[in-house]
Design a protein around this motif. Sequence first.
Motif, PDB file in Angstrom:
ATOM      1  N   LEU A 111       3.365   2.396  -8.170  1.00  0.00           N
ATOM      2  CA  LEU A 111       2.747   1.284  -7.445  1.00  0.00           C
ATOM      3  C   LEU A 111       3.815   0.367  -6.842  1.00  0.00           C
ATOM      4  N   ASN A 112       4.876   0.136  -7.595  1.00  0.00           N
ATOM      5  CA  ASN A 112       5.957  -0.701  -7.086  1.00  0.00           C
ATOM      6  C   ASN A 112       6.612  -0.047  -5.870  1.00  0.00           C
ATOM      7  N   GLY A 113       6.823   1.276  -5.940  1.00  0.00           N
ATOM      8  CA  GLY A 113       7.388   2.002  -4.815  1.00  0.00           C
ATOM      9  C   GLY A 113       6.482   1.973  -3.600  1.00  0.00           C
ATOM     10  N   PHE A 114       5.183   2.052  -3.840  1.00  0.00           N
ATOM     11  CA  PHE A 114       4.207   1.973  -2.755  1.00  0.00           C
ATOM     12  C   PHE A 114       4.337   0.633  -2.030  1.00  0.00           C
ATOM     13  N   GLY A 115       4.413  -0.444  -2.806  1.00  0.00           N
ATOM     14  CA  GLY A 115       4.511  -1.778  -2.216  1.00  0.00           C
ATOM     15  C   GLY A 115       5.774  -1.962  -1.399  1.00  0.00           C
ATOM     16  N   ASN A 116       6.871  -1.350  -1.850  1.00  0.00           N
ATOM     17  CA  ASN A 116       8.129  -1.476  -1.125  1.00  0.00           C
ATOM     18  C   ASN A 116       8.162  -0.636   0.151  1.00  0.00           C
ATOM     19  N   LYS A 117       7.449   0.487   0.126  1.00  0.00           N
ATOM     20  CA  LYS A 117       7.523   1.441   1.232  1.00  0.00           C
ATOM     21  C   LYS A 117       6.493   1.179   2.322  1.00  0.00           C
ATOM     22  N   PHE A 118       5.295   0.728   1.918  1.00  0.00           N
ATOM     23  CA  PHE A 118       4.204   0.587   2.883  1.00  0.00           C
ATOM     24  C   PHE A 118       3.711  -0.861   2.904  1.00  0.00           C
ATOM     25  N   ASN A 119       4.401  -1.685   3.676  1.00  0.00           N
ATOM     26  CA  ASN A 119       4.074  -3.108   3.735  1.00  0.00           C
ATOM     27  C   ASN A 119       2.784  -3.389   4.479  1.00  0.00           C
ATOM     28  N   HIS A 120       2.319  -2.431   5.265  1.00  0.00           N
ATOM     29  CA  HIS A 120       1.160  -2.689   6.114  1.00  0.00           C
ATOM     30  C   HIS A 120      -0.040  -1.824   5.753  1.00  0.00           C
ATOM     31  N   THR A 121      -0.020  -1.278   4.564  1.00  0.00           N
ATOM     32  CA  THR A 121      -1.185  -0.580   4.027  1.00  0.00           C
ATOM     33  C   THR A 121      -1.637  -1.305   2.766  1.00  0.00           C
TER      34      THR A 121
END
Length: 293
Positions: A111-121
């Motif tokens: 989840l942390n990686g998701f937040g860092n990678k996809f700022n607009h999703t």
Amino acid sequence: MYNIEQLKMLVLSAELGSFSACARKLGKVQSAISQGIANLEIDLALQLFDRSTRKPTLTPDGQRIYQYAKAVLFQTAQLDNAVTAIESSEESLIRLACDSAIFTNEFKQVLNGFGNKFNHTQLELITSTSTDITRNITQQKIDLGIVFTDLEFKNEVDPCFIGHLPFYAVCHPEHALTNLKKVNISDLVNHKQLLQRGETGEFMQQFPQISADVWWANSFESLQMFIKQNIGWAYLPAHMVEVEIKKGQLYKLPVMIDHKTWRIPVDIVTAKGVIMGPVMSWLYSELKTIITE
């Protein structure tokens, strides 16, 4: 009227300490920066820099405008990133459902990686029982689900096995079962059992009802709370209880049928034939790593 380029000159000049440093950063000559700042001051009818010293410094008015300029530049960068995301066909929202028992440390890292990678999703995380998640997947209320494997295979979903989650039979340290050196099924039958089930009353085949006396909940956290109140016994995910067992706050039952640690299979599920965009494809791949064995 002032423009984004002038605001960038203002911010960089203030942060780098000189017009010349700003010029080098932007790949321009210093005179272009000086003229750009001067035009900005004219447009705003404010003096932004004190030029009486060798090193230009922001005036009080310049300090105020500098803060707003930084905010505008940040929002502009966010807009540019959003446009790039749209051009790349990145999804605007991913609905992820998970049984909270599967919230491993590796899951949190994903989840942390998701937040860092996809700022607009945007990500919507829904916690629910595995039975409810599977039903909501088939009704397309959820994009991705992480569930305990359904032993009755459903044609409406595509499962992907990702590993086994270990479970311990546990109770309160003062529970009557702690007096037994070995615990048989016949011993468990005589004590209140704590089980999970979903909104429709479905419960997982991996957790059969042994005792006639049962309390139900829709999350393993609630079952853990019952145990801490010395209400009954239950199987709980090892990662949820290991620390409390070591501290003596929970008791791991020596159940005879568990020669080895009981491990429950876990799947990622999607609706049958779903087409994944780039964000969902990334998340689907990363979620395969959340259970280490």
